[in-house]
Each structure stands twice: as C-alpha cells, then as structure tokens.
Design a protein around this motif. Structure first.
Motif, PDB file in Angstrom:
ATOM      1  N   ALA A  49       0.836  -1.202   0.000  1.00  0.00           N
ATOM      2  CA  ALA A  49       0.000   0.000   0.000  1.00  0.00           C
ATOM      3  C   ALA A  49       0.871   1.252   0.000  1.00  0.00           C
ATOM      4  CB  ALA A  49      -0.917  -0.008   1.217  1.00  0.00           C
ATOM      5  N   ALA A  50       1.951   1.235   0.786  1.00  0.00           N
ATOM      6  CA  ALA A  50       2.815   2.413   0.899  1.00  0.00           C
ATOM      7  C   ALA A  50       3.579   2.698  -0.382  1.00  0.00           C
ATOM      8  CB  ALA A  50       3.795   2.226   2.054  1.00  0.00           C
ATOM      9  N   ALA A  51       3.746   1.686  -1.231  1.00  0.00           N
ATOM     10  CA  ALA A  51       4.488   1.874  -2.485  1.00  0.00           C
ATOM     11  C   ALA A  51       3.574   2.106  -3.683  1.00  0.00           C
ATOM     12  CB  ALA A  51       5.373   0.659  -2.756  1.00  0.00           C
ATOM     13  N   SER A  52       2.282   2.137  -3.461  1.00  0.00           N
ATOM     14  CA  SER A  52       1.333   2.219  -4.575  1.00  0.00           C
ATOM     15  C   SER A  52       1.413   3.560  -5.295  1.00  0.00           C
ATOM     16  CB  SER A  52      -0.094   1.993  -4.072  1.00  0.00           C
ATOM     17  OG  SER A  52      -0.520   3.089  -3.277  1.00  0.00           O
ATOM     18  N   ASP A  53       1.082   3.551  -6.586  1.00  0.00           N
ATOM     19  CA  ASP A  53       1.056   4.787  -7.371  1.00  0.00           C
ATOM     20  C   ASP A  53       0.047   5.779  -6.802  1.00  0.00           C
ATOM     21  OD1 ASP A  53       3.047   4.027  -9.074  1.00  0.00           O
ATOM     22  OD2 ASP A  53       1.747   3.603 -10.788  1.00  0.00           O
ATOM     23  N   PHE A  54      -1.050   5.258  -6.249  1.00  0.00           N
ATOM     24  CA  PHE A  54      -2.078   6.136  -5.686  1.00  0.00           C
ATOM     25  C   PHE A  54      -1.496   6.997  -4.570  1.00  0.00           C
ATOM     26  CE2 PHE A  54      -5.397   7.039  -2.560  1.00  0.00           C
ATOM     27  CZ  PHE A  54      -6.357   7.648  -3.359  1.00  0.00           C
ATOM     28  N   VAL A  55      -0.702   6.370  -3.690  1.00  0.00           N
ATOM     29  CA  VAL A  55      -0.102   7.103  -2.576  1.00  0.00           C
ATOM     30  C   VAL A  55       0.904   8.125  -3.076  1.00  0.00           C
ATOM     31  CG1 VAL A  55       1.417   6.903  -0.566  1.00  0.00           C
ATOM     32  CG2 VAL A  55      -0.466   5.295  -0.877  1.00  0.00           C
ATOM     33  N   TRP A  56       1.817   7.714  -3.946  1.00  0.00           N
ATOM     34  CA  TRP A  56       2.920   8.597  -4.333  1.00  0.00           C
ATOM     35  C   TRP A  56       2.491   9.674  -5.315  1.00  0.00           C
ATOM     36  CZ3 TRP A  56       7.369   9.088  -1.838  1.00  0.00           C
ATOM     37  CH2 TRP A  56       7.649   8.114  -0.869  1.00  0.00           C
ATOM     38  N   GLU A  57       1.426   9.423  -6.065  1.00  0.00           N
ATOM     39  CA  GLU A  57       0.926  10.496  -6.934  1.00  0.00           C
ATOM     40  C   GLU A  57       0.379  11.646  -6.098  1.00  0.00           C
ATOM     41  OE1 GLU A  57      -1.384  11.168 -11.108  1.00  0.00           O
ATOM     42  OE2 GLU A  57      -1.745   9.299 -10.024  1.00  0.00           O
ATOM     43  N   SER A  58      -0.141  11.332  -4.918  1.00  0.00           N
ATOM     44  CA  SER A  58      -0.666  12.392  -4.047  1.00  0.00           C
ATOM     45  C   SER A  58       0.442  13.290  -3.521  1.00  0.00           C
ATOM     46  CB  SER A  58      -1.444  11.787  -2.877  1.00  0.00           C
ATOM     47  OG  SER A  58      -0.566  11.122  -1.972  1.00  0.00           O
ATOM     48  N   PHE A  59       1.688  12.803  -3.516  1.00  0.00           N
ATOM     49  CA  PHE A  59       2.822  13.596  -3.038  1.00  0.00           C
ATOM     50  C   PHE A  59       3.470  14.409  -4.155  1.00  0.00           C
ATOM     51  CE2 PHE A  59       3.432   9.803   0.019  1.00  0.00           C
ATOM     52  CZ  PHE A  59       2.465  10.295   0.865  1.00  0.00           C
ATOM     53  N   LEU A  60       3.145  14.097  -5.388  1.00  0.00           N
ATOM     54  CA  LEU A  60       3.717  14.819  -6.521  1.00  0.00           C
ATOM     55  C   LEU A  60       3.017  16.169  -6.688  1.00  0.00           C
ATOM     56  CD1 LEU A  60       3.952  11.879  -9.082  1.00  0.00           C
ATOM     57  CD2 LEU A  60       5.883  13.043  -7.987  1.00  0.00           C
ATOM     58  N   PRO A  61       3.686  17.165  -7.249  1.00  0.00           N
ATOM     59  CA  PRO A  61       3.032  18.459  -7.513  1.00  0.00           C
ATOM     60  C   PRO A  61       1.851  18.291  -8.463  1.00  0.00           C
ATOM     61  CG  PRO A  61       5.418  18.593  -7.822  1.00  0.00           C
ATOM     62  CD  PRO A  61       5.101  17.142  -7.677  1.00  0.00           C
ATOM     63  N   ASP A  62       0.856  19.133  -8.301  1.00  0.00           N
ATOM     64  CA  ASP A  62      -0.328  19.049  -9.158  1.00  0.00           C
ATOM     65  C   ASP A  62       0.016  19.203 -10.639  1.00  0.00           C
ATOM     66  OD1 ASP A  62      -1.902  18.734  -6.920  1.00  0.00           O
ATOM     67  OD2 ASP A  62      -2.453  20.859  -6.779  1.00  0.00           O
ATOM     68  N   ASP A  63       1.078  19.963 -10.926  1.00  0.00           N
ATOM     69  CA  ASP A  63       1.452  20.223 -12.317  1.00  0.00           C
ATOM     70  C   ASP A  63       2.612  19.347 -12.786  1.00  0.00           C
ATOM     71  OD1 ASP A  63       3.323  21.363 -10.657  1.00  0.00           O
ATOM     72  OD2 ASP A  63       3.489  23.253 -11.760  1.00  0.00           O
ATOM     73  N   TYR A  64       2.778  18.159 -12.192  1.00  0.00           N
ATOM     74  CA  TYR A  64       3.953  17.351 -12.528  1.00  0.00           C
ATOM     75  C   TYR A  64       3.951  16.908 -13.989  1.00  0.00           C
ATOM     76  CZ  TYR A  64       1.548  12.762 -12.300  1.00  0.00           C
ATOM     77  OH  TYR A  64       0.740  11.675 -12.540  1.00  0.00           O
ATOM     78  N   ASN A  65       2.786  16.689 -14.578  1.00  0.00           N
ATOM     79  CA  ASN A  65       2.759  16.296 -15.994  1.00  0.00           C
ATOM     80  C   ASN A  65       3.275  17.419 -16.884  1.00  0.00           C
ATOM     81  OD1 ASN A  65       1.797  13.577 -16.090  1.00  0.00           O
ATOM     82  ND2 ASN A  65      -0.220  14.308 -15.437  1.00  0.00           N
ATOM     83  N   GLU A  66       2.933  18.660 -16.545  1.00  0.00           N
ATOM     84  CA  GLU A  66       3.432  19.799 -17.322  1.00  0.00           C
ATOM     85  C   GLU A  66       4.946  19.931 -17.156  1.00  0.00           C
ATOM     86  OE1 GLU A  66       4.851  23.728 -18.184  1.00  0.00           O
ATOM     87  OE2 GLU A  66       4.571  23.028 -16.126  1.00  0.00           O
ATOM     88  N   ILE A  67       5.431  19.689 -15.951  1.00  0.00           N
ATOM     89  CA  ILE A  67       6.876  19.744 -15.695  1.00  0.00           C
ATOM     90  C   ILE A  67       7.586  18.651 -16.483  1.00  0.00           C
ATOM     91  CG2 ILE A  67       8.650  19.418 -13.918  1.00  0.00           C
ATOM     92  CD1 ILE A  67       6.556  20.751 -11.983  1.00  0.00           C
ATOM     93  N   LEU A  68       7.030  17.447 -16.488  1.00  0.00           N
ATOM     94  CA  LEU A  68       7.641  16.345 -17.238  1.00  0.00           C
ATOM     95  C   LEU A  68       7.687  16.642 -18.734  1.00  0.00           C
ATOM     96  CD1 LEU A  68       6.175  13.156 -15.496  1.00  0.00           C
ATOM     97  CD2 LEU A  68       8.460  14.126 -15.241  1.00  0.00           C
ATOM     98  N   SER A  69       6.690  17.375 -19.232  1.00  0.00           N
ATOM     99  CA  SER A  69       6.667  17.701 -20.662  1.00  0.00           C
ATOM    100  C   SER A  69       7.818  18.628 -21.042  1.00  0.00           C
ATOM    101  CB  SER A  69       5.330  18.352 -21.035  1.00  0.00           C
ATOM    102  OG  SER A  69       5.230  19.664 -20.505  1.00  0.00           O
TER     103      SER A  69
END
Length: 292
Positions: free
Chosen positions: A39-59
C-alpha cells in the motif's frame, strides 16, 4: 496495536490513509510493517505527493529520461534528486519530506548586465556545474544580476529563499572591498532589501593594497548601500554541499492556494552601486529558489 489494526484494513483503505500523510510517513509505515509495504508503495499514494502540475513539468524534460521512469514513487525520488527541464537551463526539484517545489535557474536564465559582451563576461563549461555553461566575470564597474520566477510555479502557502550560486576564481579582485545590494520584489511589492558581501577580505597583502589605494572611494560608495536593520552587518556567503558558494538574496511568501491564479512575478536581484569600481573573477552558476 496500531500496526495490527492497519493490517486488518483493505489495501485501498490503507493507501487512502497514507496518501493524506507525507512521503516521510509513507516510508516509515513501509519500514515498520511488511504488510503495509504494498500500500505504501502504490502509485495512488505517491501520486498524491507529486506536484499538481507534474505532468506539465515532465513535458519540459528530456523525454528519453521521462520514458524510463517506472512507478510514481520512482518519479518522486528522481524529482528529489533534480530534473533538468527547458533544454537543461533549469532544474526542478521537490523537497523529500513534504514534496515542496524548488527551482534552480542557470546563469543563462538570468539577466546579467553586459553578459554577452566578451570584454566583460565569458561563458564556459565548469566540470562541477550541473549546467552546460557558467558565466565568469572578466571585469566590470557595473555588476547587476536579476532572476525571475512566477509564484504559481511554486508550492503555495510556503516561505521561499532565493540564493545566488557562485564561486570566486583565484584571480578575483574588487569583490570584497564593498557590499552589494540584494533585493526581492513580488509583483509590485518590495519584500526585502539588504547588503551582502560576495567575498570575504582575507587580510592579505593584495587586499591591504586595494584598501590603501581606494579607501576614500570605498567609504563613499559603501555609504550608498542599504545596510538593513540598525546595527546589522552585510551577510557573507556560505559553502554548499555541491562545492559552490551561495548568498541569500532575500525571502518571500509564495501566497495562499487561492492566490495562485494571480501569477505574480518574483524579481530577485543583486546589484553594486554604479561607482566605476572595477571587479572581476566572479563565476555564476545560477540562482536557486527553495523552501525555507
């Protein structure tokens, strides 16, 4: 007892609880109980810790690097270590314990007076730098460096500090004879203004001669520099873990979440009084904006 209670909950429920905590808490939970690791390693958990605009940053990053990223936890850890963006002219980072955003602007991203005139500045690669180029001051009587960033690039409700990252070459001169003015402005509002020294006088023969020859002029110019609060002295640079030096230009508040539609510009600057005082040997890597 608490760990046993968590073990009885469905993994989705545990993930939801951990997503409301912090990266540090999620790692502690995984270390404390093997039953919580999935549970602690799930994408659901760690996506909540990423910045809201992380997809724009990755682009804005090198897509060959982005395509190699696996889980959201892997992405978070990469961002903690730094991600070059915008053709390598900026570095984006998140703070490990809370996921707060930071940026480093390269020297090429800064406004440096006369930086493109080879009489005054030269651009060269430094093996210890994270960027392809650094700016080295040959000689000038007018030193002015400015960096800019938008408030909505930053984490809301956070106090930030702005730091010039630099070195002083062996042939440096004139950098320690008088203080510089540094300031931060958010939108149209000045936030702070004070004085700093880029290089500390070591008391050696070279500096003694400089002060003997130019003492009257140095005193006159120094009287024009804002000294900050009564009784304060100019701030000196400090060493960084990466081998560079840094000097704080000032601090500012990024604004509340509801203010981030404002998209205000933060202007961070260092300037010497225009007194025809020659100086050289300053090597600028960039400007870091990080949470305090």
């Amino acid at each position: 007892m608490m760990t046993r209670s968590f073990n009885k909950l469905p993994e989705e429920c545990v993930s939801t609880i951990l997503s409301l905590s912090s990266p540090r808490d999620a790692c502690r939970a995984a270390a404390a109980c093997s039953g919580l690791r999935a549970a602690a390693a799930s994408d659901f958990v760690w996506e909540s810790f990423l910045p809201d605009d992380y997809n724009e940053i990755l682009s804005r990053a090198d897509q060959s690097l982005v395509n190699k990223i696996g889980s959201k936890k892997d992405l978070f850890l990469i961002l903690c270590n730094s991600l070059p963006i915008d053709g390598g002219n900026k570095i984006f980072m998140v703070e490990r314990s809370q996921g707060l955003k930071s940026y480093i602007l390269s020297a090429r991203e800064l406004k440096i007076i006369w930086a493109n005139d080879p009489m005054y500045w030269c651009w060269k690669h430094a093996s210890c730098s994270r960027f392809s180029e650094t700016a080295e001051l040959r000689t000038t009587s007018w030193l002015e460096i400015e960096g800019n960033i938008k408030t909505n690039w930053l984490s809301p409700n956070t106090t930030y500090g702005a730091y010039l990252i630099f070195k002083v070459s062996e042939r440096a001169y004139g950098l320690d004879t008088m203080p510089m003015e540094v300031s931060v402005q958010v939108g149209n509002d000045p936030v702070c203004r004070t004085a700093v020294h880029l290089h500390q006088d070591d008391g050696g023969p070279k500096h003694q001669i400089e002060r003997l020859l130019y003492s009257n002029r140095i005193q006159m110019l120094a009287s024009r520099v804002v000294q900050g609060p009564t009784g304060s002295v100019p701030v000196l640079p400090s060493a960084r873990d990466d081998g560079w030096m840094e000097i704080e230009l000032g601090r500012f508040f990024s604004g509340k979440p509801c203010d981030h539609d404002d998209d205000r510009e933060v202007k961070m600057s260092l300037m010497e009084i225009k007194g025809h005082h020659l100086k050289g040997g300053l090597v600028v890597e960039g400007l870091e904006i990080r949470p305090i």
